[in-house]
Scaffold this active site. Sequence first.
Site: not given
Lengths: 571, 571
Positions: A44, A122, A254, A293
Amino acid sequence: MAKKIVIIGGVALGPKAACRARRLDPDAEITLIDKDTLISYGGCGIPYFVSGDIANPEDLYSTVFHAKRDPEFFDVYKRVKVMTGTEALDIDRKAKTVRLRDLNTGEESEISYDVLVLGTGASPFVPPVEGFDLPGVKCVANMHQAIDIKSQIASGEVGSAVVVGGGAIGLEMTEAMSALWGVETTLVEMCDQVLPQAMGPEFTRMIENHLEENEVKVMTSTRVLRILGDEDGVTGVLTDKGEIPCDMVIFGAGVRPNNALAKKAGLAIGQFGGIVVDARMCTSDRNIYAGGDCVEIRNQITGAPTYLPLGSLANREGRVIGTNIAGGNERFDGATGTFCLKAFDLSVATSGLTLEQAKAAGFDAVEGLSAQADRAHFYPGHDWLFIKLIADRTTRRVLGIEALGSAGDAVKARVDAVAALLPFHVDLDAISNLEVGYAPPFASAMDVVNAAANALKNIIDGLSNPVEPRDFLAEVLPDESRLILDVRSAKQAVPMQEIYGKRWLNIPQDELPVRYDELPRDKELYVLCNTGLRSYESQVLLRAKGFTNLKNIQGGFLVARKLDPSFGTKK
Amino acid sequence: MAKKIVIIGGVALGPKAACRARRLDPDAEITLIDKDTLISYGGCGIPYFVSGDIANPEDLYSTVFHAKRDPEFFDVYKRVKVMTGTEALDIDRKAKTVRLRDLNTGEESEISYDVLVLGTGASPFVPPVEGFDLPGVKCVANMHQAIDIKSQIASGEVGSAVVVGGGAIGLEMTEAMSALWGVETTLVEMCDQVLPQAMGPEFTRMIENHLEENEVKVMTSTRVLRILGDEDGVTGVLTDKGEIPCDMVIFGAGVRPNNALAKKAGLAIGQFGGIVVDARMCTSDRNIYAGGDCVEIRNQITGAPTYLPLGSLANREGRVIGTNIAGGNERFDGATGTFCLKAFDLSVATSGLTLEQAKAAGFDAVEGLSAQADRAHFYPGHDWLFIKLIADRTTRRVLGIEALGSAGDAVKARVDAVAALLPFHVDLDAISNLEVGYAPPFASAMDVVNAAANALKNIIDGLSNPVEPRDFLAEVLPDESRLILDVRSAKQAVPMQEIYGKRWLNIPQDELPVRYDELPRDKELYVLCNTGLRSYESQVLLRAKGFTNLKNIQGGFLVARKLDPSFGTKK
């Protein structure tokens, strides 16, 4: 015999589970496997590395005490064996083995486990438009991509960029590129607002306006049709609203759970493509755990499955898994989706359902919007803080909260406090009396979050008959037949009357008790003040005088102007 | 017939109840009575008015839109009749009348009520020492006193001052006088720490040190024996620790509920002298309600009565009363005592019970102290945030939280989120997984509040055997026979070894797996790192290697140095 723990995925969940298990079980053999060469980094933080706020990539995978979290670190400090550059190909659940491939040599091997943890994460979703694979089209899924983007920007090759996707990553990357590096950046979002998953349209409109103030071009309701360019690089993005020339395209549209390994092994997969886990984070195979994720979890508001790829959840889930695989018994009961984001000088935070999500989930949902100072209004340096609460009209149960303001920690404080209560399915009274701390440097005696609950209770109780500020701007204002009653001072009303003419009525609140008879009783009156508080009181007074057709403009002039900076400046 | 509502007390609770009742009942006759000439002011803002942060006294009784909240304002905007300079002498509960005296004319009158509200507030406690009534001895109970203090300071008459009482008001007044005005200020507190009601001793010691850094002299465990001076003014304060010369004395030694009127009327009074009320804020007379600083409420942790004179509670209670006297039915279920305070560049916040209070209430209480960055440790501008959690060892129920740091809103955010859960009697798992928002500008992925819960769980589970930093400094360090194992780098340990000699052992954490055999197994080892995290991990490793006599120094070097700035600088 020592328990064999194998963990696949080394970014957030994997390392956390490994270290926790190690502390509980000093004898276990713990192996952490990752395709990548870099592990255990703060993914992040990538936008802040690209922006230059964080100077070195190492800072994202170092401890507070500047130890690099590399395989050697895990070996020495954590006694966890790390295999990087290693792909997990198959799980043999019967034999309890995983087939591996060394990505450098191509050599295959097998590792056996007593318990297996999947933290496969992810992958960014890139829409299959023509040109998506051109050089200059980027994602920010890992450190290598981040380093690549930053080095290109730093070398001055990137004059303009298009960011596709107005979610958190898209917004953070937009700021990263435009704020420090001065890259001319356009943000393209398919929906009619940024952050469509996280928030309703009011606060996102304020963010969009704030981005524009900071030289970012924001294009919502815009679909990417093609990436233009050739093998030398990107030259532009073709959208259904025209062509945007640029030197770089970044996809932040996304992510999708990496479920291939789990799927091949026959583990249960949910409706969002995430691995299904129980409250102990165990998959449909009792020897295999999963988190982060790549899994779906329970939405604590609706009880339904949800997909929330957030680093904070991955870390908390990782600890629960670490405990459970070492023989403990901890639960992870799901999440309400608490979210926060800084965009230039504004911050937003949110938890629970938006109005639309609540309606879609079958609630009789209603929302209230309040504006109040973030600290005592007499304390220097205070600023407006906007809060929206969403509740069920019948049960008065609180379903969601959104907040926006300039003091980020103060914005987040309000949302975190309400988020803590959402799993308990409390009603609005709990927020009216929510015991947040008070001292003038931090809050008003009646905090903005208490006031927001009171405002929504007044709406549900029929004391306040609201009109949403977006509806006021879109439907009421353009309609010449509608009457607005401005209860602010004459001085504030005059510029509005110059624009809107006779239908902009003005009776200051203090004169209303003696002048209400000047108002027409047969027409709907849209009552406006600066924040919605005095207009609410005026509405109460007028109702007591027999007026029945009243609407209170939520958030008042202040919010309307924030939503549309041209409001009140021209027709 | 219109309901007659009489409200006695016009600072916080009274006006709130009056305005809410008015909005629900347009016809009621509402009268607000106060002895003072000024009403509806933000009493908690007084220190910020004295400091000069707030320029004019009017700012404390004006609305956000600069309307003065005077009797005319209440008459015009709120349709509430206000009688200032009027004292309530007696309540005739049978006749439902209150006897009043006009303090200007001495004239007496009577007012009848259908429902009566008591918001009579509290009075500062001034210990009955000789000289307490000399000119120059001040309290800060109302605006007049505040204006008086500020005008004396501003005129340059006050070179030095003594503030008696280290509670919130005392600390805020101390900062107000010394920070801007440069008054040489001494803070005198009877207990052995400041904020004795609100917090345990660690964080208050940090505040005391911070005050000293800001030129405030702090004298704890000090009793005031006499105020020195004559009719010309104060010349000093005589304490059991000697004489302190000064030109002004300010008492901030707590308040006592103004219960005389209620007592005379025969209403039930509780153990703290506060009026007893039920969950609807109704007194033992069903036609009389009471709230704010003159009542006792339920402590939501212990279930026992408590006395919490806080402006925030008064406002929330006022709204509940306003609803109920207008025929509604709302509850105020009590409080956990959430508190926050800014002292120069540090902020603290707390909710629930301190360790000592929890033990006194019969809990098997245990506490854990954690230190972590207030935002991602790689994000620029982060600073340490310290959190202490208190829980019951057997049930693991969370009983209290304390926090300290430099970013006030961030400190308060953590406490507010946990405070929201305290009434639900949650256990530590709820804090481990507390879903506070995460993004690098605001928090770590595993937030400090999650980490604090995990640390305390490790203590309760016997994984971490802690020693309090204050005990380490007071008992371990002075005892030459105790061994300290410093697992930081050799570079960090060498200066300590120069002071403490051979009993300061050093094996860096990464060397411990191969060097642990150098350590004695027959002696207690006090393990130290910078924050308590690596020492905990080292303790886990050593225990796995058969060491049994280990203590983990909570908060590590960092906290010990904050508690005693001379630690590690000299013997």
